[in-house]
Design a protein around this motif. Structure first.
Motif, PDB file in Angstrom:
ATOM      1  N   THR A 114       0.869  -1.169   0.000  1.00  0.00           N
ATOM      2  CA  THR A 114       0.000   0.000   0.000  1.00  0.00           C
ATOM      3  C   THR A 114       0.908   1.222   0.000  1.00  0.00           C
ATOM      4  OG1 THR A 114      -1.743  -1.171   1.187  1.00  0.00           O
ATOM      5  CG2 THR A 114      -1.818   1.246   1.222  1.00  0.00           C
ATOM      6  N   ILE A 115       0.792   2.014  -1.044  1.00  0.00           N
ATOM      7  CA  ILE A 115       1.626   3.204  -1.217  1.00  0.00           C
ATOM      8  C   ILE A 115       0.749   4.435  -1.018  1.00  0.00           C
ATOM      9  CG2 ILE A 115       3.143   4.463  -2.804  1.00  0.00           C
ATOM     10  CD1 ILE A 115       4.126   1.593  -2.187  1.00  0.00           C
ATOM     11  N   ALA A 116       1.250   5.413  -0.286  1.00  0.00           N
ATOM     12  CA  ALA A 116       0.556   6.690  -0.142  1.00  0.00           C
ATOM     13  C   ALA A 116       1.523   7.801  -0.510  1.00  0.00           C
ATOM     14  CB  ALA A 116       0.045   6.883   1.283  1.00  0.00           C
ATOM     15  N   MET A 117       1.016   8.756  -1.258  1.00  0.00           N
ATOM     16  CA  MET A 117       1.779   9.933  -1.662  1.00  0.00           C
ATOM     17  C   MET A 117       1.006  11.149  -1.141  1.00  0.00           C
ATOM     18  SD  MET A 117       2.347   8.496  -5.555  1.00  0.00           S
ATOM     19  CE  MET A 117       3.546   9.639  -6.210  1.00  0.00           C
ATOM     20  N   GLU A 118       1.450  11.716  -0.007  1.00  0.00           N
ATOM     21  CA  GLU A 118       0.764  12.841   0.628  1.00  0.00           C
ATOM     22  C   GLU A 118       1.461  14.130   0.204  1.00  0.00           C
ATOM     23  OE1 GLU A 118       0.899  11.852   4.794  1.00  0.00           O
ATOM     24  OE2 GLU A 118      -0.614  10.265   4.554  1.00  0.00           O
ATOM     25  N   PHE A 119       0.769  14.959  -0.581  1.00  0.00           N
ATOM     26  CA  PHE A 119       1.418  16.100  -1.209  1.00  0.00           C
ATOM     27  C   PHE A 119       0.859  17.441  -0.730  1.00  0.00           C
ATOM     28  CE2 PHE A 119      -2.050  14.681  -3.870  1.00  0.00           C
ATOM     29  CZ  PHE A 119      -2.730  15.848  -4.166  1.00  0.00           C
ATOM     30  N   ASP A 120       1.722  18.438  -0.773  1.00  0.00           N
ATOM     31  CA  ASP A 120       1.357  19.825  -0.470  1.00  0.00           C
ATOM     32  C   ASP A 120       2.019  20.686  -1.542  1.00  0.00           C
ATOM     33  OD1 ASP A 120       1.232  22.478   0.475  1.00  0.00           O
ATOM     34  OD2 ASP A 120       1.210  21.811   2.565  1.00  0.00           O
ATOM     35  N   VAL A 121       1.228  21.154  -2.500  1.00  0.00           N
ATOM     36  CA  VAL A 121       1.757  21.902  -3.634  1.00  0.00           C
ATOM     37  C   VAL A 121       2.428  23.197  -3.178  1.00  0.00           C
ATOM     38  CG1 VAL A 121       1.108  23.148  -5.743  1.00  0.00           C
ATOM     39  CG2 VAL A 121       0.183  20.866  -5.301  1.00  0.00           C
ATOM     40  N   ALA A 122       1.803  23.920  -2.248  1.00  0.00           N
ATOM     41  CA  ALA A 122       2.361  25.194  -1.788  1.00  0.00           C
ATOM     42  C   ALA A 122       3.735  25.013  -1.151  1.00  0.00           C
ATOM     43  CB  ALA A 122       1.408  25.869  -0.804  1.00  0.00           C
ATOM     44  N   GLN A 123       3.917  23.931  -0.399  1.00  0.00           N
ATOM     45  CA  GLN A 123       5.205  23.652   0.242  1.00  0.00           C
ATOM     46  C   GLN A 123       6.179  22.967  -0.715  1.00  0.00           C
ATOM     47  OE1 GLN A 123       6.020  24.667   3.386  1.00  0.00           O
ATOM     48  NE2 GLN A 123       4.044  25.696   3.329  1.00  0.00           N
ATOM     49  N   GLY A 124       5.666  22.370  -1.780  1.00  0.00           N
ATOM     50  CA  GLY A 124       6.519  21.654  -2.735  1.00  0.00           C
ATOM     51  C   GLY A 124       7.071  20.367  -2.160  1.00  0.00           C
ATOM     52  N   THR A 125       6.283  19.699  -1.304  1.00  0.00           N
ATOM     53  CA  THR A 125       6.743  18.460  -0.675  1.00  0.00           C
ATOM     54  C   THR A 125       5.717  17.345  -0.822  1.00  0.00           C
ATOM     55  OG1 THR A 125       5.795  19.089   1.469  1.00  0.00           O
ATOM     56  CG2 THR A 125       8.113  19.678   1.065  1.00  0.00           C
ATOM     57  N   MET A 126       6.215  16.118  -0.745  1.00  0.00           N
ATOM     58  CA  MET A 126       5.369  14.938  -0.773  1.00  0.00           C
ATOM     59  C   MET A 126       5.954  13.898   0.184  1.00  0.00           C
ATOM     60  SD  MET A 126       4.513  12.319  -3.921  1.00  0.00           S
ATOM     61  CE  MET A 126       6.219  11.794  -4.109  1.00  0.00           C
ATOM     62  N   ASP A 127       5.162  13.500   1.190  1.00  0.00           N
ATOM     63  CA  ASP A 127       5.569  12.404   2.070  1.00  0.00           C
ATOM     64  C   ASP A 127       5.238  11.089   1.375  1.00  0.00           C
ATOM     65  OD1 ASP A 127       6.479  14.075   4.071  1.00  0.00           O
ATOM     66  OD2 ASP A 127       4.595  14.037   5.186  1.00  0.00           O
ATOM     67  N   ILE A 128       6.154  10.128   1.481  1.00  0.00           N
ATOM     68  CA  ILE A 128       5.995   8.824   0.846  1.00  0.00           C
ATOM     69  C   ILE A 128       5.828   7.789   1.955  1.00  0.00           C
ATOM     70  CG2 ILE A 128       7.066   7.116  -0.652  1.00  0.00           C
ATOM     71  CD1 ILE A 128       8.901   9.600  -1.558  1.00  0.00           C
ATOM     72  N   LEU A 129       4.727   7.027   1.900  1.00  0.00           N
ATOM     73  CA  LEU A 129       4.458   5.993   2.888  1.00  0.00           C
ATOM     74  C   LEU A 129       4.320   4.648   2.189  1.00  0.00           C
ATOM     75  CD1 LEU A 129       2.869   8.760   3.842  1.00  0.00           C
ATOM     76  CD2 LEU A 129       2.324   7.315   5.768  1.00  0.00           C
ATOM     77  N   VAL A 130       4.908   3.621   2.768  1.00  0.00           N
ATOM     78  CA  VAL A 130       4.774   2.253   2.281  1.00  0.00           C
ATOM     79  C   VAL A 130       4.202   1.429   3.421  1.00  0.00           C
ATOM     80  CG1 VAL A 130       5.971   0.216   1.398  1.00  0.00           C
ATOM     81  CG2 VAL A 130       6.707   2.500   0.683  1.00  0.00           C
ATOM     82  N   ASP A 131       3.051   0.827   3.195  1.00  0.00           N
ATOM     83  CA  ASP A 131       2.341   0.058   4.215  1.00  0.00           C
ATOM     84  C   ASP A 131       2.192   0.850   5.512  1.00  0.00           C
ATOM     85  OD1 ASP A 131       1.981  -2.052   2.473  1.00  0.00           O
ATOM     86  OD2 ASP A 131       3.799  -3.089   3.113  1.00  0.00           O
ATOM     87  N   GLY A 132       1.881   2.143   5.387  1.00  0.00           N
ATOM     88  CA  GLY A 132       1.610   2.999   6.538  1.00  0.00           C
ATOM     89  C   GLY A 132       2.826   3.586   7.218  1.00  0.00           C
TER      90      GLY A 132
END
Length: 182
Positions: A114-132
């Motif tokens: 399970t992959i999650a890509m949590e993004f914030d365009v204004a900050q220009g960042t994306m947290d990457i999660l694998v299996d939570g």
């Protein structure tokens, strides 16, 4: 399930589904171009995209990208975040200079993640999660105004052999709960 047959190298399969329905299958069997699948949604500036991923081979590379405009080619402008899986299963993200930065995750072929890509365009960042579990924070490859496309594609134009499945794609707009897409 919203996946539909898109061409000879991008199709649906019940063989590797986690949802009990159909999963998107992308198979790059061409040594002259890439295999690509794109999903469009209402543009959002802050949110997350999660999905289940299984692959048998990343021989010609595998990239998961978040775009502002529809990608026609993997080098097109508009790709804000790019997440790669190498032949060895090492997950990395691509920085603004085009270099890859390894995460703390290595994936093994034949397993669902399970992959999650949590993004914030204004900050220009994306947290990457694998299996939570958070395995890294990516910086944007190029600053954009919103994310409106999710693309999954092989990256090796002159190589072939990548085959993977995506299932249970979910988009959550953190700024407008009414815009959640499943």
């Amino acid at each position: 399930n919203y996946w539909s047959e898109m061409g000879p190298r991008v199709g649906v399969s019940m063989e590797y589904s986690t949802s009990g329905k159909m999963a998107l299958r992308i198979a790059d069997n061409s040594a002259i171009d890439t295999a690509t699948a794109v999903r469009n949604f209402m543009g959002t500036a802050k949110g997350s995209i999660s999905f289940n991923l299984n692959y048998t081979s990343a021989a010609s590379g595998l990239r998961l990208g978040l775009w502002e405009c529809e990608p026609v080619h993997v080098t097109d402008a508009g790709n804000m975040f790019a997440l790669d899986i190498s032949k060895a299963g090492v997950r990395s993200w691509v920085n603004a200079e085009g270099a890859t930065v390894a995460t703390e995750a290595t994936l093994k072929p034949g397993n669902w993640y399970t992959i999650a890509m949590e993004f914030d365009v204004a900050q220009g960042t994306m947290d990457i999660l694998v299996d939570g579990v958070k395995v890294g924070t990516a910086q944007c490859t190029q600053q954009q105004n919103a994310i409106a496309y999710f693309a999954a594609y092989s990256t090796g134009v002159e190589t072939s052999g990548t085959e993977f499945w995506l299932d249970d794609l979910i988009l959550i707009d953190s700024e407008d709960a009414a815009l959640q897409m499943i």
